[in-house]
Design a protein around this motif. Structure first.
Motif, PDB file in Angstrom:
ATOM      1  N   HIS B  18       0.810  -1.222   0.000  1.00 49.07           N
ATOM      2  CA  HIS B  18       0.000   0.000   0.000  1.00 49.07           C
ATOM      3  C   HIS B  18       0.841   1.270   0.000  1.00 49.07           C
ATOM      4  CE1 HIS B  18      -4.051  -1.875   1.432  1.00 49.07           C
ATOM      5  NE2 HIS B  18      -3.396  -2.692   0.645  1.00 49.07           N
ATOM      6  N   GLY B  19       2.109   1.178  -0.377  1.00 51.08           N
ATOM      7  CA  GLY B  19       2.920   2.385  -0.505  1.00 51.08           C
ATOM      8  C   GLY B  19       2.556   3.120  -1.775  1.00 51.08           C
ATOM      9  N   LYS B  20       3.328   4.140  -2.118  1.00 53.26           N
ATOM     10  CA  LYS B  20       3.022   4.924  -3.318  1.00 53.26           C
ATOM     11  C   LYS B  20       3.163   4.084  -4.574  1.00 53.26           C
ATOM     12  CE  LYS B  20       4.348   9.348  -1.359  1.00 53.26           C
ATOM     13  NZ  LYS B  20       5.464  10.285  -1.226  1.00 53.26           N
ATOM     14  N   ALA B  21       4.196   3.275  -4.600  1.00 54.85           N
ATOM     15  CA  ALA B  21       4.443   2.474  -5.796  1.00 54.85           C
ATOM     16  C   ALA B  21       5.349   1.317  -5.437  1.00 54.85           C
ATOM     17  CB  ALA B  21       5.109   3.329  -6.876  1.00 54.85           C
ATOM     18  N   ILE B  22       5.319   0.317  -6.267  1.00 53.96           N
ATOM     19  CA  ILE B  22       6.341  -0.708  -6.210  1.00 53.96           C
ATOM     20  C   ILE B  22       7.191  -0.542  -7.471  1.00 53.96           C
ATOM     21  CG2 ILE B  22       4.908  -2.309  -4.877  1.00 53.96           C
ATOM     22  CD1 ILE B  22       4.485  -3.862  -7.528  1.00 53.96           C
ATOM     23  N   GLY B  23       8.249  -1.268  -7.562  1.00 58.57           N
ATOM     24  CA  GLY B  23       9.080  -1.146  -8.748  1.00 58.57           C
ATOM     25  C   GLY B  23      10.389  -1.861  -8.583  1.00 58.57           C
ATOM     26  N   GLY B  24      11.326  -1.503  -9.443  1.00 57.06           N
ATOM     27  CA  GLY B  24      12.606  -2.183  -9.359  1.00 57.06           C
ATOM     28  C   GLY B  24      13.607  -1.646 -10.356  1.00 57.06           C
ATOM     29  N   VAL B 112       8.929  -8.857  14.635  1.00 57.39           N
ATOM     30  CA  VAL B 112      10.057  -9.327  15.438  1.00 57.39           C
ATOM     31  C   VAL B 112      11.375  -8.903  14.793  1.00 57.39           C
ATOM     32  CG1 VAL B 112      11.365 -11.388  16.110  1.00 57.39           C
ATOM     33  CG2 VAL B 112       8.911 -11.302  16.477  1.00 57.39           C
ATOM     34  N   LYS B 113      11.452  -9.084  13.483  1.00 57.57           N
ATOM     35  CA  LYS B 113      12.715  -8.814  12.802  1.00 57.57           C
ATOM     36  C   LYS B 113      13.034  -7.331  12.741  1.00 57.57           C
ATOM     37  CE  LYS B 113      15.364  -9.847   8.646  1.00 57.57           C
ATOM     38  NZ  LYS B 113      16.259 -10.827   9.232  1.00 57.57           N
ATOM     39  N   TYR B 114      12.041  -6.538  12.349  1.00 55.18           N
ATOM     40  CA  TYR B 114      12.313  -5.130  12.058  1.00 55.18           C
ATOM     41  C   TYR B 114      11.844  -4.166  13.154  1.00 55.18           C
ATOM     42  CZ  TYR B 114      13.309  -6.904   7.374  1.00 55.18           C
ATOM     43  OH  TYR B 114      13.838  -7.589   6.300  1.00 55.18           O
ATOM     44  N   GLY B 115      11.030  -4.648  14.082  1.00 58.83           N
ATOM     45  CA  GLY B 115      10.586  -3.773  15.163  1.00 58.83           C
ATOM     46  C   GLY B 115       9.475  -2.833  14.746  1.00 58.83           C
ATOM     47  N   HIS B 116       9.340  -2.611  13.462  1.00 59.50           N
ATOM     48  CA  HIS B 116       8.395  -1.634  12.927  1.00 59.50           C
ATOM     49  C   HIS B 116       7.898  -2.197  11.605  1.00 59.50           C
ATOM     50  CE1 HIS B 116       6.735   2.135  11.555  1.00 59.50           C
ATOM     51  NE2 HIS B 116       7.624   2.278  10.591  1.00 59.50           N
ATOM     52  N   ARG B 117       6.579  -2.166  11.362  1.00 60.99           N
ATOM     53  CA  ARG B 117       6.120  -2.753  10.105  1.00 60.99           C
ATOM     54  C   ARG B 117       4.973  -1.959   9.489  1.00 60.99           C
ATOM     55  NH1 ARG B 117       1.265  -6.057  10.881  1.00 60.99           N
ATOM     56  NH2 ARG B 117       0.903  -6.200  13.127  1.00 60.99           N
ATOM     57  N   ASP B 118       4.812  -2.105   8.214  1.00 62.51           N
ATOM     58  CA  ASP B 118       3.688  -1.511   7.507  1.00 62.51           C
ATOM     59  C   ASP B 118       2.605  -2.586   7.459  1.00 62.51           C
ATOM     60  OD1 ASP B 118       1.850  -0.438   5.798  1.00 62.51           O
ATOM     61  OD2 ASP B 118       3.272   0.036   4.190  1.00 62.51           O
ATOM     62  N   HIS B 119       1.571  -2.421   8.260  1.00 65.30           N
ATOM     63  CA  HIS B 119       0.545  -3.461   8.394  1.00 65.30           C
ATOM     64  C   HIS B 119      -0.428  -3.482   7.214  1.00 65.30           C
ATOM     65  CE1 HIS B 119      -1.483   0.209   9.568  1.00 65.30           C
ATOM     66  NE2 HIS B 119      -2.603  -0.392   9.284  1.00 65.30           N
ATOM     67  N   ARG B 120      -0.378  -2.444   6.402  1.00 67.05           N
ATOM     68  CA  ARG B 120      -1.396  -2.288   5.357  1.00 67.05           C
ATOM     69  C   ARG B 120      -1.179  -3.272   4.204  1.00 67.05           C
ATOM     70  NH1 ARG B 120      -0.179   3.527   3.686  1.00 67.05           N
ATOM     71  NH2 ARG B 120       1.808   2.441   3.557  1.00 67.05           N
ATOM     72  N   GLY B 121      -2.064  -4.188   4.069  1.00 68.65           N
ATOM     73  CA  GLY B 121      -1.999  -5.124   2.943  1.00 68.65           C
ATOM     74  C   GLY B 121      -0.817  -6.069   2.994  1.00 68.65           C
ATOM     75  N   GLY B 122      -0.258  -6.221   4.180  1.00 73.00           N
ATOM     76  CA  GLY B 122       0.878  -7.133   4.314  1.00 73.00           C
ATOM     77  C   GLY B 122       2.216  -6.456   4.053  1.00 73.00           C
ATOM     78  N   GLY B 123       2.171  -5.170   3.698  1.00 74.24           N
ATOM     79  CA  GLY B 123       3.416  -4.422   3.486  1.00 74.24           C
ATOM     80  C   GLY B 123       4.308  -5.089   2.459  1.00 74.24           C
TER      81      GLY B 123
END
Lengths: 365, 365, 365, 365
Positions: B18-24, B112-123
Motif C-alpha cells: 500500500h505504498g506509493k508504488a512498487i518497482g525495481g 520481530v525482525k524489524y521492530g516496525h512494520r507496515d501493516h497495510r496489505g501485508g506491506g
C-alpha cells in the motif's frame, strides 16, 4: 556466485574428486570463536565413505588441515583456509569412462559447458566436494554455540526418514539427536532402519541403487531470521539442498501435502505458551514470509537413486556412437546415510549467516 | 542479497503493498534489445488481480513506467528503472489488523525482525511485490528471443496442474502455450479446469482458501546452462520459487516420486535422436550436475492455501492477548492462476542470467 | 556490480540525464530510523545546478520522492525506492551532438561498449546520476546520527581546497562545517574563495573550464571500521571517489607527498590523550591496515577540468570524419562546488556500511 | 566482500604471515586455458623477498601448489585452489611485539576490530598475503594471452618511477618490458636506478625506510572495458591499489597535476590514426566515463615509507603504558621493487574481469 555460498558467513570451495586435494575458504566467521578441531573431524567422519557396507568402499581419512584464520585456538576473523587431501583416488578405474557419457551423470553437461573435463571420479561434479561444506557447517555450529551463551541453543536434527518405499515410523517431534547415529542408516526408527538396511543390501546385490528422503528440523531457532524477498530462510535452505548431488525435491512445513489442505485448517493460530508466542499447529514449518517465527523449522529433502550402478547400461561416447557401460569406480548404492551430515552442515551455515545478517535489521540491534 | 535476484541479469525490487508504488531496477540486460512495452504490460495483465471471480477483486491497472535504460526503443545496457503505482490500495480495510498477528501471515515475523512494520496489505510481505518480477521476466524473455536469432527459441510452459485434490489430466509433453490461457484457471486441461473452478467457487463461498501445484517445463534450453556448485540451474530455480508467497515445495525431474525408483530405471540413457544428443527418458528433468543437458527442464511447485480467509479465526495481538479476527482486505481464495506468470517470469530471468554467465565458461566462447 | 555500491548498506541507481527520471534503491538500511525528508532535500539542494553563476544554469527542482521503505516516518528495513524527475532537460541542445564524439566525454566509449547510446546530456555518463548517491548519503547520515545515541557522532567535513592553482589557506583541523557553506565555492577560506570565484568567472568568460581539489576529513569515526583485504576503508573510499565524474586522483593521509618522507618521521607514534588511544601525528590519515584507528580520516580528491567547454574544438564523428564542435548544453565551468556534497554522501554511505559490517567482526559484538 | 576481488574472474585469498600457508581460490577463470606453471612461479619470484640487498632477507621459496581446477594442463572452468607454504617464518622475532602496538602498523586496529590477533609478522595485515594476488594475476595474464588469439595483446608495464625524491627520467611511452627487470629496483632508467639503490642503501644503514611511486601503463587494451557507474575501470584499479600495503595515493591520466590544466588543453581531441580511432593527447589516461577508449591506460601509485624501521620508537602497549620499541623481524627498507609485481598482477586480474564482464554488454556480443 557459483562456488560461494552465503552472504556474511560464506564458504567458497574448490576441488575435484581425484585432484590433489579439495578444500575451501570460510570467510566472515567472527573472531573469538574457540575452534574444536575434533568436532570438525567428527562431522567429516559422519560423511566420509567406507563407514559401512551400505556406503562406498573408498577409504578417505578426510583429514582436514586448517591453514589460516585460527590462532591460539581462536578464530581471527580472517578467512579460514583449509584443505582435505584426496588419498584413495583410484583414477585408473575411470580410464575406460574417459570418452563416455555415463547416464544421469554430469559427464556430458560438464563437457558441453566447459569443453574440457576431469573424467576421474566425476571431477568437480562428485559428491566428494561436499566434504568442504561439512567443514564449514561444523565451524558455523561452534560459532552459534558460543554466540548464544545465555539462551537456549538452536538444535539441528537431520535424519533418514525414508529409503525407497520404506518410511520411518518416528514422529519428527520425538526424534532426538542421540537416536540418529545409533545405526549406520542414520534413521532414528530402529525397526525401519533394519528394513532399510536389508533393502540396500538387496539393491546392492542387484547392482542397483535406491533413493529416499531426509527429514530435518531446526529447533529453537530464534524468531526473526531470514531475509525477504529473495534470501528468505526457505530460499536459502532450498538453494543449499539443491546443490547437493542427487537432490530432486525440497519442501518445508506442509509441503506438497499442504496443497490439498484448506486455509481454515492449515492457518497456524498464534497462542501464548509458557509465556512465549507460539503457534497451535506448525503447517508453516517455522517460517512466515521468509522469516523464522520461533517454531521448529521442518523440511524434507528428496534424493533420487545414485546414478552409479553396477549393472550394464547403454549410452553414447564422444563420437556419438552407442556403447555399453559397466560401471567402474566405487560408489554408494544409497547416498542418504552419508548425506545426512551435508544437510545438517548447510543448516548450520544458513543459521550462522542469517544470525549475522540479522544484526543489521534494526537500528537498536 | 535480500532484494536482488540474479548474477549478471539482475533484478532488485522495492515496494510495499500500500505504498506509493512498487518497482525495481533491472541491471545487466545487454544493450540493443528492442523492447516491446505491450508485451511487458501483457505479462503484468496475466498476474494482476481482478481478472476473474477466482481472484482478488483489488483492481490495479498495473501500468508499468520505464524510467531509464531504454532509448529509441532499444535497451542501453544501463539499469532499467521502473515503477508500478499502487492505485486501489484500501488501507483502511487493514486498520483493525494493525495490532494483530494474522495466522500464517508475516505480521509477527516482520515485527520481530524489524521492530516496525507496515501493516497495510501485508506491506513488503505482500505478493504484490511479485509484479516487479514479472516485469523483469518479460524483459528477459525479449532479450532471449532476440539473442537466439538463428536457433530454436527456448519456450517456457507454466500452468496449473492441480488445485486441491483435483489434478489436471494433461500430459506435460503435450501442453502447448496457447492452451494455458484459454481459461482463467491457467489449466490446459479444460475439463479439469472446470472442476477446479467449481472447487474454488465452493471454497470461496465457505470463506476458505485452497492450494495446488503449478507445473513448468522449459523446452529447447541449450545444453550447458547452470553454474555448479551453488548456483546450479535447479538451485536458482528453487531459490526463486521459494521466494514466491505460499510456495512450500519444489521438485524437478523425478522429484519426490523418484526417491522410490531404482537407478536401473531412473538413469537416463543417452541416445542420438535426429542427430542430436538426447536421453531416452528424462527422470533428470533436463539437468545433470546442475547443468542443462538440452532435454526439457521439468519441475513442479507446491502452493499452500492462501493465508487470508474470510472465516473467523483466533489469534493474538501485540499485547499478547487472545483476539478474534475476521479478515478484511480483498484476497484470492486460490493464488495459483495468478502465480503462473510469476513462475514463468522467474524462468526467463534465470535463463537470461545463465545464458550470460555461460559466456565466460570457455576460453573460446 | 556496476550500478550497486556497498555491501550491507547498498545503493543501486538508475537513470540517464534526459530520461524521465533518475533514482535508486537503498537496500540494507536498518529499520527504525526516523527519516527527515527535509534533510535529504537539503543535501540535494547543495548538489543541484543553477545555484550560482559558477555552476550550470540547468534548473532542476531535484525533488526526491520516496516510494517505499518508510512508514509512519520510520524506515521499515525494506528497500527504499526513490525517484527524482528530470525536469529541465533540453534535449534539443544535444541533437547536433548525436553523431559526434565529444573530446574527453564518454560518447565514444559508451558507443563502443554498448553499441547504442543516449546522446542527450551524456546519458548515463552524466554527473546528474550522482544525485541518487546524495539521497543515499543523506539517509546514511541519519542512520548514523541515530545509531550513535550515547557517543560522539562522526562528522564529515568536505570542502573545496583548491581551484586551478589557487589553494585554500585553511588548515584542515580548524575547518568547521558551518564555514563551508558560507560561500558558493564551498571553500572555508573566505579570501581564497573570492580568488577562486574570480578565476572561475574568468575561465567561464573564456569559454574554458578548470579543475581542483576537494579535501575531506571524517572526524570521530570509531576505531575498527574497514574490511581487509579488499574492502579496506581506503579501498571503499577510493572506489567511490573514482566513480565520480572528472575525478582523476585520490590520496589519504600522507598521500603522494608521503612518498618522500622517511618512516622515522611518518610513523605515527601511539600515545594516550585524554584517556584515549591516539597517535601523535596522523600521516596514516586515520587508517591502519585498512581499518580506522580513531584518528581523523583525511583525504584529497583531484578533479580534472570539466570536459564541456564553450570553445570550438576538433573531433571526429561516427563516420570517422573530422568535424568541428561548438558545445551546446549547459555546463559547469568548474564542478567542484557541486561535487562537495557527492563526496560527502559517499563518506556517509561508506561509514554506514562499515558500521554494519563491523557488527559481524567479533563473537561478542 | 572483504577477501574476494573481482566480479566474474574472482580471487579469494586466505592466510597470515606466519600461519601454515597462504593461498586462495581463483573462481571464474574460463575452461581451456593452457596453464604454464613456470610463468606463475616466475611472477612470484619477482615479488618474493630475499632477492637483493634492497629487500627483506626473509627467504621464501614461494612455491605455489595448484590443488584443483586444472587437468591435463588445461583449466577446467572450476575453482583453482592453491597454497603457498610459509617456510621461513621466524615467529620468535615477534614475541616481544605481542603486546605492543607498533607505530603505523595494523596491530592496534586489528585488535580493536577483532579482539584477537595473530601478532606474528603482522598476521593477516602482512604484505605476504599479496603473493596470492600475484598467482591470480599470472593466471589472468595467461587467459588473456590465449583469449586474444588474432589481435594485438594487451601489455602491462609497471615500474618504479620514483624513490624518495629521486625520479626516473624515462618517458612512460618509451619504456619497454625488458628494461624493467634489468635492475633490482625495477626502474627502467638505469641511471636513476643507481641513485635509488644508493638512497636505499643509505636509508637502510640509518635503520630507516623510504617510499616512492610506481607508474603503470596498460597498452593495447581494447576499447569498451569498464563497468559504469561503480565498477568503472579506474574504480576497480583504485580499489585494487589501495588494498596493497603502504599505498596512500592513486591517480590516472592527468591525475593531481590535471587539476590545474584548463579543459581547453586537457580535452583529448579524437583523431583517426592508422585507421584507428585515437586521441591526440591522453590526459584522460585511456579511460572515458569509466570505459577504456583504446589509448594507453596510465596511472601512478604512491607508496609511503615502510612502517617497520630498525630505529628505536616510542609507542604504547595493551595496558596503555608507554614503551620503547626496537623493531625485530625482517623487513624491506623500501617496498617498491617488490610491489611492482603486485601492481602488475592486479592489472591483469582487472583486465580479465572486465573482458569477461564485457561479454554481456551487447546483445550481439
Amino acid at each position: 556466485m557459483a562456488n560461494t555460498f552465503g552472504c556474511i558467513f560464506r564458504i567458497t570451495t574448490f576441488g575435484e574428486s581425484h585432484g590433489k586435494a579439495i578444500g575451501g575458504i570460510i570467510d566472515g566467521c567472527p573472531a573469538g570463536v574457540k575452534l574444536n578441531l575434533d568436532a570438525i573431524q567428527e562431522a567429516l567422519a559422519n560423511r566420509k565413505p567406507g563407514q559401512s557396507v551400505y556406503t562406498s568402499s573408498r577409504k578417505e581419512g578426510d583429514n582436514v588441515e586448517l591453514l589460516s584464520g585460527v590462532f591460539d585456538g581462536l578464530t581471527l576473523g580472517t578467512p579460514i583456509g583449509f584443505t582435505i587431501p584426496n588419498e584413495d583416488a583410484r583414477s585408473d578405474d575411470y580410464t575406460q569412462l574417459k570418452d563416455l557419457y555415463r547416464p544421469s551423470h554430469a559427464d556430458y553437461t560438464y563437457e558441453v559447458k566447459y569443453g574440457h573435463r576431469d573424467h576421474r571420479g566425476g571431477g568437480r561434479s562428485s559428491a566428494r566436494t561436499t566434504a568442504s561444506v561439512v567443514v564449514a557447517g561444523a565451524i558455523a555450529k561452534q560459532f552459534i554455540a558460543q554466540y548464544y551463551t545465555n539462551r537456549i541453543l538452536p538444535e539441528v536434527l537431520v535424519y533418514v526418514s525414508q529409503i525407497g518405499e520404506i518410511p520411518s515410523k518416528c514422529t519428527t517431534e520425538k526424534v532426538i539427536q542421540s537416536q540418529i547415529y545409533t545405526n549406520p542408516l542414520r534413521c532414528p526408527d530402529e525397526k525401519a532402519a533394519k528394513q532399510m538396511a536389508d533393502l540396500i543390501t538387496t539393491i546392492k546385490q542387484q547392482g542397483d541403487s535406491i533413493g529416499g528422503i531426509i527429514s530435518g528440523e531446526i529447533r529453537n531457532a530464534e524468531a526473526g531470521l531470514g531475509e525477504p524477498l529473495f534470501n528468505k530462510f526457505q530460499s536459502a535452505l532450498a538453494a543449499a539442498m539443491f546443490s547437493i548431488n542427487a537432490v530432486h525435491g525440497f519442501e518445508f512445513g506442509s509441503g506438497f501435502q499442504g496443497t490439498q489442505i484448506p486455509g481454515s485448517i492449515s492457518n497456524d493460530e498464534f497462542i501464548i505458551q509458557d509465556g512465549q508466542i507460539r503457534t497451535k499447529t506448525n503447517y508453516s514449518g517455522g517460517i512466515l514470509g521468509g522469516i523464522t517465527n520461533g517454531m521448529p523449522i521442518t523440511f524434507r529433502v528428496a534424493f533420487k537413486s545414485t546414478s552409479t550402478i553396477a549393472s550394464l547400461q547403454s549410452t553414447i561416447n564422444r563420437d556419438r556412437e552407442p556403447v555399453e557401460l559397466e560401471a567402474g569406480g566405487r560408489h554408494d548404492p544409497c547416498v542418504l546415510p552419508r548425506a545426512v551430515s551435508i544437510v545438517e552442515a548447510f543448516c548450520w551455515i544458513i543459521l550462522a549467516d542469517m544470525i549475522l545478517l540479522n544484526k543489521s535489521a534494526k537500528l537498536d540491534q
